[in-house]
Design an enzyme around this catalytic site. Sequence first.
Site, PDB file in Angstrom:
ATOM      1  N   LYS A   1      56.338  58.050  37.117  1.00  0.00           N
ATOM      2  CA  LYS A   1      55.883  56.745  37.585  1.00  0.00           C
ATOM      3  C   LYS A   1      55.031  56.031  36.527  1.00  0.00           C
ATOM      4  CE  LYS A   1      57.804  56.663  41.661  1.00  0.00           C
ATOM      5  NZ  LYS A   1      58.892  55.689  41.957  1.00  0.00           N
TER       6      LYS A   1
ATOM      7  N   TYR B   1      56.207  63.905  38.868  1.00  0.00           N
ATOM      8  CA  TYR B   1      56.352  62.620  39.552  1.00  0.00           C
ATOM      9  C   TYR B   1      55.390  61.588  38.973  1.00  0.00           C
ATOM     10  CZ  TYR B   1      56.147  59.306  43.498  1.00  0.00           C
ATOM     11  OH  TYR B   1      56.157  58.174  44.293  1.00  0.00           O
TER      12      TYR B   1
ATOM     13  N   SER C   1      56.596  51.706  42.061  1.00  0.00           N
ATOM     14  CA  SER C   1      55.837  52.751  41.387  1.00  0.00           C
ATOM     15  C   SER C   1      54.911  53.427  42.398  1.00  0.00           C
ATOM     16  CB  SER C   1      55.057  52.127  40.226  1.00  0.00           C
ATOM     17  OG  SER C   1      54.376  53.118  39.490  1.00  0.00           O
TER      18      SER C   1
END
Length: 257
Positions: free
Chosen positions: A171, A167, A153
Amino acid sequence: MPDNVLSPPPDLPFAGRVVLVTGGSRGLGRAMVAGFARAGADVVIASRDGDACARYAAEISAATGVAALPYGVHVGHWDELEGLADAAYDRFGRVDVLINNAGMSPLYDDVAEVGEELFDKVIAVNLKGVFRLTALVGSRMAADGGGSVINISSRAADRPRPGLLPYAAAKAGLNALTVGFAHTFGPAVRVNAIMAGTFFTDVSRSWDRTAFDERAQRFALRRGGEPEEIVGAALYLAGDSASYTTGAVLTVDGGQP
């Protein structure tokens, strides 16, 4: 204490085990492949660049003596992932550790400029593909009686910056999947995540290094990380010392505020 804690040779704690790493031909994935191979594991090196995987597999086998299987795959393509899982099991008969490392984080200047295609690609690589591959491999691990999954992550998951919102969202979803899969495949399979901070990889070559070094002065360690510095965390989470650790998100970021 489980009996298998004492079974591996101390110098090669992963001897006889198989580790599959996506995004394994460069960056953090490349470093983790090397770390597990040095610890005795056979490795599956997967990435979009099949030729790079093949070159690195040959290099790793020559350097360590382990078996290394290269496999070209786009982890954002749902239908390609069953082939990756099948190839690993056909070659080795098992996967003991799955490391979902492949990712992408394209930058943009204006959030209004983010198109649907870019958004979907980011979600596909960082989240959708992880779900599918973990479902496929984790199910087999559970049926075989054990295994470990490690999701790579990012600190963007809990420190989302304006230029990384798709993004960061992916994550954050990956962190949620980590906990969910830990319960889905427990007690046989452990599922954890490493929430990585800023590391110097091939991507960092395009950075304004002066600007980054100034920002890094706010980190506890006052610097970015080298790829090899994530390996210890991965070895720990994959190994028997972490036998009571699952559903955890371990931060490895040099003390970023």
